[in-house]
Design a protein around this motif. Sequence first.
Motif, PDB file in Angstrom:
ATOM      1  N   PHE A 145      -6.848   8.751  -1.966  1.00  0.00           N
ATOM      2  CA  PHE A 145      -8.094   9.280  -1.428  1.00  0.00           C
ATOM      3  C   PHE A 145      -9.013   9.693  -2.569  1.00  0.00           C
ATOM      4  O   PHE A 145      -8.580  10.286  -3.560  1.00  0.00           O
ATOM      5  N   PHE A 146     -10.298   9.384  -2.408  1.00  0.00           N
ATOM      6  CA  PHE A 146     -11.315   9.718  -3.386  1.00  0.00           C
ATOM      7  C   PHE A 146     -12.379  10.588  -2.724  1.00  0.00           C
ATOM      8  O   PHE A 146     -12.670  10.424  -1.538  1.00  0.00           O
ATOM      9  N   LEU A 147     -12.934  11.503  -3.477  1.00  0.00           N
ATOM     10  CA  LEU A 147     -13.993  12.373  -2.968  1.00  0.00           C
ATOM     11  C   LEU A 147     -15.344  11.784  -3.351  1.00  0.00           C
ATOM     12  O   LEU A 147     -15.718  11.764  -4.521  1.00  0.00           O
ATOM     13  N   ASN A 148     -16.055  11.284  -2.352  1.00  0.00           N
ATOM     14  CA  ASN A 148     -17.398  10.741  -2.568  1.00  0.00           C
ATOM     15  C   ASN A 148     -18.433  11.831  -2.341  1.00  0.00           C
ATOM     16  O   ASN A 148     -18.328  12.621  -1.407  1.00  0.00           O
ATOM     17  N   GLU A 149     -19.461  11.845  -3.173  1.00  0.00           N
ATOM     18  CA  GLU A 149     -20.500  12.863  -3.061  1.00  0.00           C
ATOM     19  C   GLU A 149     -21.878  12.212  -3.105  1.00  0.00           C
ATOM     20  O   GLU A 149     -22.197  11.472  -4.035  1.00  0.00           O
ATOM     21  N   ILE A 150     -22.670  12.467  -2.063  1.00  0.00           N
ATOM     22  CA  ILE A 150     -24.067  12.012  -2.042  1.00  0.00           C
ATOM     23  C   ILE A 150     -24.927  13.135  -2.602  1.00  0.00           C
ATOM     24  O   ILE A 150     -24.892  14.258  -2.102  1.00  0.00           O
ATOM     25  N   LYS A 151     -25.687  12.849  -3.617  1.00  0.00           N
ATOM     26  CA  LYS A 151     -26.489  13.866  -4.283  1.00  0.00           C
ATOM     27  C   LYS A 151     -27.600  14.377  -3.359  1.00  0.00           C
ATOM     28  O   LYS A 151     -28.046  13.676  -2.452  1.00  0.00           O
ATOM     29  N   PRO A 152     -28.061  15.610  -3.559  1.00  0.00           N
ATOM     30  CA  PRO A 152     -29.130  16.155  -2.702  1.00  0.00           C
ATOM     31  C   PRO A 152     -30.463  15.459  -2.948  1.00  0.00           C
ATOM     32  O   PRO A 152     -30.705  14.898  -4.023  1.00  0.00           O
ATOM     33  N   TYR A 153     -31.330  15.506  -1.943  1.00  0.00           N
ATOM     34  CA  TYR A 153     -32.664  14.928  -2.074  1.00  0.00           C
ATOM     35  C   TYR A 153     -33.603  15.639  -1.108  1.00  0.00           C
ATOM     36  O   TYR A 153     -33.175  16.308  -0.172  1.00  0.00           O
ATOM     37  N   SER A 154     -34.892  15.485  -1.338  1.00  0.00           N
ATOM     38  CA  SER A 154     -35.918  16.136  -0.510  1.00  0.00           C
ATOM     39  C   SER A 154     -36.891  15.106   0.037  1.00  0.00           C
ATOM     40  O   SER A 154     -37.125  14.059  -0.578  1.00  0.00           O
ATOM     41  N   TRP A 155     -37.473  15.445   1.181  1.00  0.00           N
ATOM     42  CA  TRP A 155     -38.408  14.545   1.873  1.00  0.00           C
ATOM     43  C   TRP A 155     -39.634  15.370   2.278  1.00  0.00           C
ATOM     44  O   TRP A 155     -39.501  16.439   2.855  1.00  0.00           O
ATOM     45  N   MET A 156     -40.811  14.863   1.967  1.00  0.00           N
ATOM     46  CA  MET A 156     -42.037  15.578   2.321  1.00  0.00           C
ATOM     47  C   MET A 156     -43.080  14.610   2.857  1.00  0.00           C
ATOM     48  O   MET A 156     -43.297  13.537   2.296  1.00  0.00           O
ATOM     49  N   ASP A 157     -43.720  15.010   3.970  1.00  0.00           N
ATOM     50  CA  ASP A 157     -44.813  14.257   4.579  1.00  0.00           C
ATOM     51  C   ASP A 157     -46.021  15.170   4.714  1.00  0.00           C
ATOM     52  O   ASP A 157     -45.874  16.390   4.869  1.00  0.00           O
ATOM     53  N   ALA A 158     -47.204  14.597   4.683  1.00  0.00           N
ATOM     54  CA  ALA A 158     -48.434  15.378   4.830  1.00  0.00           C
ATOM     55  C   ALA A 158     -49.449  14.563   5.618  1.00  0.00           C
ATOM     56  O   ALA A 158     -49.452  13.325   5.568  1.00  0.00           O
ATOM     57  N   SER A 159     -50.314  15.269   6.373  1.00  0.00           N
ATOM     58  CA  SER A 159     -51.331  14.557   7.150  1.00  0.00           C
ATOM     59  C   SER A 159     -52.505  15.471   7.449  1.00  0.00           C
ATOM     60  O   SER A 159     -52.396  16.691   7.419  1.00  0.00           O
ATOM     61  N   VAL A 160     -53.626  14.848   7.741  1.00  0.00           N
ATOM     62  CA  VAL A 160     -54.808  15.549   8.237  1.00  0.00           C
ATOM     63  C   VAL A 160     -55.353  14.731   9.407  1.00  0.00           C
ATOM     64  O   VAL A 160     -55.473  13.503   9.315  1.00  0.00           O
ATOM     65  N   ARG A 161     -55.618  15.413  10.526  1.00  0.00           N
ATOM     66  CA  ARG A 161     -56.090  14.728  11.739  1.00  0.00           C
ATOM     67  C   ARG A 161     -57.409  15.338  12.184  1.00  0.00           C
ATOM     68  O   ARG A 161     -57.534  16.561  12.303  1.00  0.00           O
ATOM     69  N   LYS A 162     -58.410  14.497  12.428  1.00  0.00           N
ATOM     70  CA  LYS A 162     -59.740  14.971  12.810  1.00  0.00           C
ATOM     71  C   LYS A 162     -60.221  14.234  14.049  1.00  0.00           C
ATOM     72  O   LYS A 162     -60.043  13.018  14.178  1.00  0.00           O
ATOM     73  N   ALA A 182     -51.536  19.418   8.040  1.00  0.00           N
ATOM     74  CA  ALA A 182     -50.110  19.697   8.224  1.00  0.00           C
ATOM     75  C   ALA A 182     -49.307  19.180   7.042  1.00  0.00           C
ATOM     76  O   ALA A 182     -49.629  18.136   6.446  1.00  0.00           O
ATOM     77  N   LEU A 183     -48.255  19.928   6.713  1.00  0.00           N
ATOM     78  CA  LEU A 183     -47.338  19.559   5.633  1.00  0.00           C
ATOM     79  C   LEU A 183     -45.915  19.781   6.138  1.00  0.00           C
ATOM     80  O   LEU A 183     -45.603  20.846   6.684  1.00  0.00           O
ATOM     81  N   TYR A 184     -45.044  18.772   5.969  1.00  0.00           N
ATOM     82  CA  TYR A 184     -43.659  18.838   6.433  1.00  0.00           C
ATOM     83  C   TYR A 184     -42.719  18.637   5.246  1.00  0.00           C
ATOM     84  O   TYR A 184     -42.939  17.756   4.409  1.00  0.00           O
ATOM     85  N   TYR A 185     -41.654  19.449   5.194  1.00  0.00           N
ATOM     86  CA  TYR A 185     -40.705  19.343   4.078  1.00  0.00           C
ATOM     87  C   TYR A 185     -39.284  19.467   4.613  1.00  0.00           C
ATOM     88  O   TYR A 185     -39.000  20.286   5.485  1.00  0.00           O
ATOM     89  N   LYS A 186     -38.374  18.661   4.063  1.00  0.00           N
ATOM     90  CA  LYS A 186     -36.956  18.764   4.406  1.00  0.00           C
ATOM     91  C   LYS A 186     -36.109  18.547   3.160  1.00  0.00           C
ATOM     92  O   LYS A 186     -36.342  17.608   2.392  1.00  0.00           O
ATOM     93  N   TYR A 187     -35.140  19.444   2.995  1.00  0.00           N
ATOM     94  CA  TYR A 187     -34.181  19.338   1.893  1.00  0.00           C
ATOM     95  C   TYR A 187     -32.821  18.995   2.468  1.00  0.00           C
ATOM     96  O   TYR A 187     -32.312  19.681   3.360  1.00  0.00           O
ATOM     97  N   ASN A 188     -32.225  17.914   1.984  1.00  0.00           N
ATOM     98  CA  ASN A 188     -30.889  17.501   2.400  1.00  0.00           C
ATOM     99  C   ASN A 188     -29.931  17.766   1.250  1.00  0.00           C
ATOM    100  O   ASN A 188     -30.001  17.119   0.198  1.00  0.00           O
ATOM    101  N   GLY A 189     -29.062  18.740   1.442  1.00  0.00           N
ATOM    102  CA  GLY A 189     -28.124  19.106   0.387  1.00  0.00           C
ATOM    103  C   GLY A 189     -27.065  18.044   0.165  1.00  0.00           C
ATOM    104  O   GLY A 189     -26.947  17.067   0.911  1.00  0.00           O
ATOM    105  N   LYS A 190     -26.273  18.235  -0.868  1.00  0.00           N
ATOM    106  CA  LYS A 190     -25.230  17.259  -1.188  1.00  0.00           C
ATOM    107  C   LYS A 190     -24.243  17.133  -0.022  1.00  0.00           C
ATOM    108  O   LYS A 190     -23.952  18.097   0.688  1.00  0.00           O
TER     109      LYS A 190
END
Length: 717
Positions: free
Chosen positions: A638-655, A614-622
């Motif tokens: 007032f100031f505009l704060n921006e969190i930059k985008p990032y990605s998260w990936m997990d992988a596994s094998v189960r037997k 199994a492979l899992y992926y998630k992209y979190n936009g700005k």
Amino acid sequence: MKIKLLLFTVLSCYISFAQQKDTIVSREKLSEVVVTGQFEPQSIKKSVFNVRVISKEDIKQLAANNLSDVLNQYLNITVKNSGSDGRSTVSMFGLDSQYFKILVDNIPLVSDTGMGTNVDLTQVNLDDVERIEIIEGSMGVTHGANAVSGILNIITKKGAGHKWEINATVQEETVGNEYSLSDKGRHIQAAKLAHNFNENWFVNIGGNRNDFDGFYDNKKGKDYSVNDGLRGYSWLPKEQLVGNAMLGYHKNNFRIFYKFDYYGENVDFYSPILVPEDNYPFPETYFARDKRYITNRYYHHLNANGKLFSQLNYNVSLSHQKQERDAELFNYQMETKQEFNNFRFTYQSKEVLYSTGTLSNFFNSKKVDFQLGYEITNENGFYSGSAGTFLDNALQSVDVRKRLENYDIFSVAEINLSDKFSIRPGLRYSIQSTFKDQYASSLGLRYLFKKGLEARASLGKSYRTPNFDELYTYFVDSNHNLQGNPDLVPENSTSYEVSFKRTCSFDSGAQIANNLAVTFMDVDDRIDMVLTQTKPTSLYKYININKYKMWNISTTEQYAYKNWNVKVGAALVGVSRKIDLAALELTSDDKFLYSLNLNSSISYNIPKWNTLFALYYKYNGKQQQFEAGTDTDGSAKFFLNEIKPYSWMDASVRKLFFKNQFEITLGARNLFDIKNVQITQNGGGSTGGAHGSGSSDLLLGYGRSYFLKLTYNLNFN
């Protein structure tokens, strides 16, 4: 462009289904039974709510020990981590964890500031979990206060499939690239036992230990004796202990169970500052002023359900929960590695007596059903002035003890106008001890079209009550002025959702499932900590002042063929926040700010090898948000704060080995090695500072980690 492509895929799938009459058969997934928000357990297709399910197999494949391990991959949910105190909380649709309710078997879980809200995800163990059910949007009628953005209900395992079930697990995990058997990494041990005494009685007993040895990163640990600010950890070490037991009885239509859970946690903070001590005529020695946070939580739940007068269905739960959080202050001698001058005190505690119950099936009819329910909450909260945030007007530490109570009644009707069309109206009235009485209402519609297309629509009005900190915090000194507000009133929200779902099967064995949802939410009288004064000092206070609007369009496509299973999802969220600082004659821009989230998973099963990849992926936009602060001249802005985008990936094998008795799961989390993500501040810092643009980092993770999980299952009759 990606959203348009996904929507085109959905519509194309629907068109192709309509054109093929002979080769496609609609399939009802009767095995997927849900209970959250239902009159009684029923298939997910019959639910008026759009229920999402995280199965036990998903939890196993991720080798998840707590909720944080699972929800990182869920669409529309953002997990917020804090290395400074080890907590992880959830945000949905841009609303924080105070608007999202977490329950265990329909009982809200006690937390630092409320019932079911602001729950630390790392403190929710998943060893005894059968599945997780999530409903997005307003659920105020069936689940009361604070169920604004959604609810998550953890369904625990009850009973056993065999007379005896014995399970033992050992899991070793790196923390980033750090690992050793003694003082680095993450070490988990768990054991469970389930026994059916006979066809009526069963018992489940389990325990879990999670030893997280912290994340050093560029720090040097607790025994580093150079006074250069590098002592300690980037993520604090902690040890968690979990124990649970359940005793149940069922006969005919009557079921009763008692469930007990214990949770204990120690989190250690090691100061980077070393204090010198005179040791004449020898060289001076050093000690550090360290502290330890200790949590103990006890959970009792008694539930009974069955039939009255051979017709009425009843379901009644009584729960008692108590959580205490202690702080232990101590000095740590660097040369001898000994603690001294230890001082321990309870700085926060919460004790809650909670009961809920329902009656349904008044008419004994498949066409019309009616449910009448109640909810009682008696919440006793205590905060110690020793924590530093509860002071009186003379700046003396004070203890705060308050009781919050509510007595609710609610009713829901489910009207099946035909086999295809169902209507579900609902209403709740809440008598509040601290606030003005509240109400929630809802209307749900479900229509089953031909060829398996399911359409749902819902309208819900809900409310969020102020929490303990928002009401009673008072922290004023020469450097701080932060005040709660006992005059706060509950927030009110309105939520709309329309969704379409379809699952179809082809003669080839392939299966395609589509889910498309559009949501709009409006929150009035939103509580925020706002800057109300800049001179002579900055004054922050909790006020009912803001407005919040959100719309979301999300789609999930799932494809299954032979041994392959592929899932792709996308969500576009737009958030508008109006912050009105009337005292400063300043109002924020309320334009919609957008964020794109994507997730996907792919799995491949090899039956011959009893192995699943199994492979899992998630992209979190700005993510963008306006924040109030002070400019270089001391004026509010007032100031505009921006969190930059990032990605998260997990992988596994189960037997699986030896007739499924032995199980090995090998995998990696955070394959992109994410630790921090940049926050840019356009036009200045959010709390003041240089004029122009600035940036800082938000701590998200501790980098790429690897895990190995070994499980032994022994089942026999």
